[in-house]
Write a protein that holds these residues in place. Structure first.
Motif, PDB file in Angstrom:
ATOM      1  N   UNK A 156      23.178 -40.248  45.139  1.00 14.65           N
ATOM      2  CA  UNK A 156      24.260 -39.256  45.226  1.00 14.65           C
ATOM      3  C   UNK A 156      25.530 -39.853  45.816  1.00 14.65           C
ATOM      4  N   UNK A 157      25.392 -40.850  46.657  1.00 17.62           N
ATOM      5  CA  UNK A 157      26.580 -41.533  47.208  1.00 17.62           C
ATOM      6  C   UNK A 157      27.309 -42.272  46.089  1.00 17.62           C
ATOM      7  N   UNK A 158      26.547 -42.997  45.272  1.00 20.41           N
ATOM      8  CA  UNK A 158      27.149 -43.741  44.163  1.00 20.41           C
ATOM      9  C   UNK A 158      27.780 -42.792  43.152  1.00 20.41           C
ATOM     10  N   UNK A 159      27.091 -41.707  42.832  1.00 20.35           N
ATOM     11  CA  UNK A 159      27.639 -40.738  41.884  1.00 20.35           C
ATOM     12  C   UNK A 159      28.938 -40.127  42.400  1.00 20.35           C
ATOM     13  N   UNK A 160      29.031 -39.932  43.712  1.00 21.91           N
ATOM     14  CA  UNK A 160      30.269 -39.418  44.303  1.00 21.91           C
ATOM     15  C   UNK A 160      31.415 -40.407  44.125  1.00 21.91           C
ATOM     16  N   UNK A 161      31.142 -41.685  44.372  1.00 28.20           N
ATOM     17  CA  UNK A 161      32.172 -42.712  44.217  1.00 28.20           C
ATOM     18  C   UNK A 161      32.587 -42.827  42.749  1.00 28.20           C
ATOM     19  N   UNK A 162      31.633 -42.772  41.844  1.00 25.45           N
ATOM     20  CA  UNK A 162      31.949 -42.873  40.423  1.00 25.45           C
ATOM     21  C   UNK A 162      32.744 -41.665  39.940  1.00 25.45           C
ATOM     22  N   UNK A 163      32.414 -40.489  40.434  1.00 22.27           N
ATOM     23  CA  UNK A 163      33.183 -39.300  40.047  1.00 22.27           C
ATOM     24  C   UNK A 163      34.648 -39.464  40.436  1.00 22.27           C
ATOM     25  N   UNK A 164      34.888 -39.967  41.643  1.00 22.81           N
ATOM     26  CA  UNK A 164      36.265 -40.220  42.083  1.00 22.81           C
ATOM     27  C   UNK A 164      36.939 -41.252  41.190  1.00 22.81           C
ATOM     28  N   UNK A 165      36.232 -42.344  40.902  1.00 24.75           N
ATOM     29  CA  UNK A 165      36.826 -43.414  40.092  1.00 24.75           C
ATOM     30  C   UNK A 165      37.103 -42.954  38.665  1.00 24.75           C
ATOM     31  N   UNK A 166      36.262 -42.074  38.141  1.00 20.11           N
ATOM     32  CA  UNK A 166      36.444 -41.556  36.782  1.00 20.11           C
ATOM     33  C   UNK A 166      37.469 -40.422  36.725  1.00 20.11           C
ATOM     34  N   UNK A 167      37.898 -39.944  37.900  1.00 17.37           N
ATOM     35  CA  UNK A 167      38.874 -38.863  37.938  1.00 17.37           C
ATOM     36  C   UNK A 167      38.299 -37.532  37.531  1.00 17.37           C
ATOM     37  N   UNK A 168      36.993 -37.330  37.789  1.00 17.91           N
ATOM     38  CA  UNK A 168      36.370 -36.053  37.451  1.00 17.91           C
ATOM     39  C   UNK A 168      36.048 -35.285  38.729  1.00 17.91           C
ATOM     40  N   UNK A 169      35.978 -33.984  38.615  1.00 17.31           N
ATOM     41  CA  UNK A 169      35.682 -33.133  39.762  1.00 17.31           C
ATOM     42  C   UNK A 169      34.245 -33.370  40.209  1.00 17.31           C
TER      43      UNK A 169
END
Length: 230
Positions: A156-169
């Motif tokens: 879930x930590x990685x998914x949070x970082x990826x969401x930010x990098x992808x510009x998705x909510x």
């Protein structure tokens, strides 16, 4: 800026037992996870690593041990990479949790999810993104913009970082899959991050470092028409 390799820890005994490990102590790797960790130095053999940072939990430290021995790079423990505090859900069976009312919130509106006695996913997102961006700036300053570094942390930590990098909510982060011992790669620039890989479980991870030849435009520019390869 530097290039960040996000490594999820290898398969743990909690993964194989269908438990939500959270921050519970004593959760190490299962035999499949130990094999995944043993293969990691080979997967990263062509990748120059300037630094390695990790969550303090046992399953992350065990995942990095073969790489540490092969490279002589001692991982720096960082609390900002720690697993989500799942509070009262820690060590519960995932099957049982799926019947809880909060489960639906976690799945469909994670930005509003706060685990009983634990952490909210919005707080996880904020601290994870702040941690990796601060470390990336630090490593860039110390080792230069072509440096590659690795952070070993949790799904879930990685998914949070990826969401930010992808510009998705954050409410869309459940669309991202991050398997045990998978690699995801982000390169931050002045204007935007570039997501180079997601959930990569392959053997060959060479070519992650930026090529030294001149690039058109600035480091923040995308290639018009798509990447040219080669």
């Amino acid at each position: 800026m530097a290039t960040l390799i996000l490594l999820r820890h290898a398969r743990s005994v909690a993964n194989s037992q269908g438990l939500l490990a959270g921050r519970a102590p004593g959760i190490g790797l299962d035999p499949d996870g130990a094999a995944q960790a043993a293969a990691l130095p080979g997967r990263l053999s062509d990748v120059p690593l300037a630094a390695v940072h990790t969550s303090p939990l046992q399953r992350c430290l065990e995942t990095l041990r073969p790489l540490e021995q092969a490279r002589g790079l001692e991982p720096a423990v960082h609390e900002g990479l720690l697993e989500v505090d799942y509070g009262d859900w820690t060590l519960a069976e995932l099957g049982a949790l799926s019947t809880e009312p909060l489960w639906r919130v976690v799945q469909h509106h994670p930005s509003a999810a706060v685990f009983p006695g634990g952490e909210g996913l919005a707080d996880v997102h904020a601290r994870a993104v702040a941690t990796v961006r601060q470390l990336d700036r630090q490593i860039t300053a110390e080792h230069g913009p072509d440096a590659v570094w690795l952070a070993c942390t949790h799904g879930d930590v990685i998914k949070s970082v990826l969401a930010d990098a992808l510009g998705i909510h954050l409410d869309s982060f459940q669309r991202i899959v991050v398997e045990p011992c998978s690699v995801s790669v982000v390169r931050y620039t002045e204007l935007r991050p570039f997501v180079l890989r997601v959930n990569d479980q392959g053997d060959a991870l060479g070519g992650l470092a930026p090529k030294p030849e001149a690039r058109p435009g600035t480091s923040s520019d995308a290639v018009v028409g798509g990447a040219t390869g080669g």
